[in-house]
Write a protein that holds these residues in place. Structure first.
Motif, short mmCIF file in Angstrom:
data_model
loop_
_atom_site.label_atom_id
_atom_site.label_comp_id
_atom_site.label_asym_id
_atom_site.label_seq_id
_atom_site.Cartn_x
_atom_site.Cartn_y
_atom_site.Cartn_z
N UNK A 163 -8.94 42.59 -13.00
CA UNK A 163 -9.35 43.43 -11.87
C UNK A 163 -9.77 42.54 -10.70
N UNK A 164 -10.57 41.51 -11.00
CA UNK A 164 -11.05 40.64 -9.93
C UNK A 164 -9.92 39.89 -9.24
N UNK A 165 -9.07 39.24 -10.01
CA UNK A 165 -8.02 38.43 -9.38
C UNK A 165 -7.02 39.30 -8.62
N UNK A 166 -6.77 40.51 -9.12
CA UNK A 166 -5.92 41.43 -8.37
C UNK A 166 -6.55 41.77 -7.04
N UNK A 167 -7.87 42.03 -7.04
CA UNK A 167 -8.58 42.34 -5.80
C UNK A 167 -8.58 41.15 -4.85
N UNK A 168 -8.80 39.96 -5.40
CA UNK A 168 -8.84 38.75 -4.55
C UNK A 168 -7.49 38.48 -3.91
N UNK A 169 -6.43 38.59 -4.69
CA UNK A 169 -5.11 38.30 -4.13
C UNK A 169 -4.67 39.40 -3.16
N UNK A 170 -5.09 40.63 -3.39
CA UNK A 170 -4.84 41.70 -2.43
C UNK A 170 -5.55 41.39 -1.12
N UNK A 171 -6.78 40.92 -1.23
CA UNK A 171 -7.56 40.54 -0.04
C UNK A 171 -6.82 39.49 0.78
N UNK A 172 -6.31 38.49 0.10
CA UNK A 172 -5.61 37.40 0.79
C UNK A 172 -4.31 37.89 1.44
N UNK A 200 -16.99 33.21 -6.30
CA UNK A 200 -15.64 32.90 -5.86
C UNK A 200 -15.20 33.83 -4.72
N UNK A 201 -15.55 35.11 -4.85
CA UNK A 201 -15.19 36.07 -3.82
C UNK A 201 -15.89 35.75 -2.51
N UNK A 202 -17.18 35.46 -2.57
CA UNK A 202 -17.93 35.14 -1.36
C UNK A 202 -17.39 33.88 -0.69
N UNK A 203 -17.08 32.88 -1.49
CA UNK A 203 -16.55 31.63 -0.91
C UNK A 203 -15.14 31.84 -0.35
N UNK A 204 -14.36 32.71 -0.98
CA UNK A 204 -13.04 33.07 -0.43
C UNK A 204 -13.20 33.74 0.92
N UNK A 205 -14.14 34.66 1.02
CA UNK A 205 -14.41 35.34 2.30
C UNK A 205 -14.82 34.35 3.37
N UNK A 206 -15.68 33.42 3.02
CA UNK A 206 -16.20 32.48 4.02
C UNK A 206 -15.19 31.41 4.41
N UNK A 207 -14.11 31.30 3.66
CA UNK A 207 -13.06 30.33 4.00
C UNK A 207 -11.84 30.99 4.64
N UNK A 208 -11.95 32.29 4.94
CA UNK A 208 -10.86 33.05 5.53
C UNK A 208 -11.28 33.52 6.91
N UNK A 243 -18.44 37.44 9.34
CA UNK A 243 -18.40 38.84 9.80
C UNK A 243 -18.16 39.81 8.66
N UNK A 244 -18.60 39.43 7.45
CA UNK A 244 -18.43 40.28 6.28
C UNK A 244 -19.75 40.38 5.52
N UNK A 245 -20.12 41.60 5.17
CA UNK A 245 -21.29 41.84 4.33
C UNK A 245 -20.83 42.23 2.93
N UNK A 246 -21.44 41.62 1.92
CA UNK A 246 -21.13 41.94 0.53
C UNK A 246 -22.34 42.59 -0.13
N UNK A 247 -22.13 43.75 -0.74
CA UNK A 247 -23.17 44.50 -1.44
C UNK A 247 -22.80 44.56 -2.91
N UNK A 248 -23.76 44.22 -3.77
CA UNK A 248 -23.54 44.21 -5.22
C UNK A 248 -24.60 45.10 -5.86
#
Length: 359
Positions: A211-220, A259-267, A273-278
Motif C-alpha cells: 500500500x505504501x509503495x504504491x502510494x509513494x510511486x503514485x505521488x511521484x 520515507x514519505x516525509x523525506x520524499x515530499x521534502x526532496x520533491x 508546502x506540504x502538511x502531513x497528518x498522522x
C-alpha cells in the motif's frame, strides 16, 4: 478620502500578510489502524511483552525496542515521530500528561472512526464495518470539487472497505485498496501490482508495504495535491493477539512515514508546502491488559486516540500536554482550513479546526 484610502491599503496589506503566512498547498494524511496511544507515547508495554500468549519471543522484542524509560522506549519504536516530528511539529494524545484526544462516535471501531475523521462528525447510523457506500460527504471529495484540486485527490488503503467509506463512486476520487489491480502506467506501479498478488499474505489483504509503495510511486508519477494512505496491519495483528508483530508493523510504518516525509521534502512540488497528518481510527483496551486485542463500545479506553502533524504552517510545539480534549471529528475541518477552505457539510454540525495546527 484619506481614511478610505488608508482602509483600502490596510485591507490589501492584511490580505497579503495572510497569503504569506499560509504556506500549505498540499495535504498528506496517514492512518495507522487501531494503533494505541500507549505505545506511541510510552513505547512497548512490559506486561504484554512478558506474556507469552501475546509475545512469542520477548527477548527479541526487548532487544529491539526495550529501554530504561518511556522516553527512550517510544523513540526506539517510533524514531521518526520522536525525532523529526517532535522537533518540528506536534503530537497529541498522551493521556499520562494531559494531552487527551478522543473519538466522538460511541462505537469505537473502524468504519465509524474513518467516517468521523473525514466527514467531521460522528454519525450513529454508521454503526458497522459492512461494505455500504457512505451517504455522508467527506472532506476529500469536498476538496476534489475545488478549482485546482479536481483529479488531484487520491487514497491508497490496505483495508478493502475504503472504497465504501470514501464512496469512490460518488466522490470521484481515486481509491486503490485491498487487492485492487493497479491499472496505472508507471512501471514501478506495475511492478508493485504484480508483487502484491504473488507474495504471501499474513493478513487477509495486501501488506502495508505494498500500500505504501504504491502510494509513494503514485505521488511521484501523478503529483496529487491531497494524498491519503491507510495502513491496517497494526489492527490485524492486535486482533490476532500477536503483540510482537503489532510492534514490528508499527515500527515499519514509522519508517514509511519517515520515507514519505523525506520524499515530499526532496520533491519541488511538495517541499516546504506540504502538511502531513498522522492519526488512528480508534484506540484499544488497557484497563484489563488482555483487552489490548479489542476495541468497541464496551471496551474502556478504546475511545482514546492520538495524532501527529508536521508542516510549514504548524508551529514546532512538540508533545502537546495539559490541553483540553481534541476530538477526531475536528480533523476534517482542519484539513480543509490548512488549504484555505471551510468545510461545513449541510445539515451537520462538524468539529471546529484544531487551531494549534493552523498558522
Amino acid at each position: 478620502m484619506k481614511k478610505v484610502t488608508s482602509a483600502i491599503v490596510l485591507f490589501f496589506f492584511t490580505c497579503s500578510l495572510q497569503a504569506q503566512v499560509k504556506k500549505t498547498e498540499n495535504i498528506v494524511v496517514v492512518t495507522l489502524d487501531g494503533m494505541r496511544w500507549q505505545e506511541v507515547f510510552t513505547g512497548i508495554d512490559s506486561a504484554l511483552v512478558a506474556n507469552h500468549h501475546f509475545t512469542k519471543d520477548s527477548a527479541d522484542v526487548v532487544a529491539a525496542f526495550g529501554a530504561a524509560n518511556d522516553t527512550a522506549r517510544r523513540k526506539k519504536l517510533f524514531p521518526f515521530l520522536w525525532t523529526e516530528v517532535v522537533a518540528k511539529g506536534q503530537l497529541y494524545g498522551n493521556k499520562k500528561r494531559g494531552g487527551n484526544m478522543q473519538v466522538a462516535n460511541p462505537y469505537k471501531f473502524s468504519y465509524p472512526g474513518y467516517n468521523e475523521i473525514f466527514t467531521g462528525y460522528p454519525d450513529t447510523a454508521v454503526n458497522s464495518n459492512d461494505k455500504i457506500a457512505n451517504k455522508n460527504h467527506n472532506v476529500l471529495e469536498f476538496i476534489n470539487g475545488k478549482k485546482g484540486y479536481t483529479g488531484k485527490v487520491a487514497a491508497f488503503a490496505t483495508w478493502d472497505c475504503f472504497p465504501y467509506i470514501l464512496n469512490k463512486w460518488r466522490s470521484g476520487i481515486y481509491v486503490n485498496s485491498g487487492l485492487d489491480t493497479i491499472r496505472l502506467q508507471a512501471p514501478a506501479l506495475q511492478l508493485i501490482n504484480d508483487m502484491q498478488f504473488i507474495t504471501a499474505r499474513p493478513i487477509d489483504v495486501r501488506l502495508d508495504a505494498y500500500t505504501y509503495f504504491a502510494a509513494r510511486e503514485y505521488l511521484k508519477a501523478y503529483k496529487p495535491k491531497v494524498l491519503y494512505v491507510a495502513f491496517d496491519e497494526t489492527d490485524d495483528f492486535a486482533h490476532s493477539g500477536m503483540y510482537d508483530q503489532y510492534l514490528k508493523s508499527a515500527h515499519a510504518e514509522d519508517a514509511m512515514l519517515a520515507d514519505l516525509w523525506h520524499t515530499l521534502q526532496s520533491t519541488s512540488e511538495y517541499a516546504g508546502k506540504t502538511t502531513m497528518i498522522v492519526l488512528c481510527d480508534h484506540g484499544r483496551g488497557d484497563a484489563v491488559k488482555a483487552e489490548w486485542i479489542s476495541h468497541g463500545k464496551e471496551i474502556v479506553g478504546a475511545e482514546d486516540i492520538w495524532m501527529a502533524v508536521i508542516g510549514p504552517d504548524t508551529r514546532a510545539l512538540g508533545e502537546i500536554t495539559h490541553s483540553g480534549v481534541v476530538y477526531q471529528k475536528q480533523v476534517a475541518a482542519t484539513i480543509a482550513a490548512l488549504l484555505g477552505f471551510e468545510f461545513k457539510p449541510a445539515g451537520h454540525e462538524t468539529g471546529a479546526p484544531v487551531t494549534g495546527m493552523l498558522p
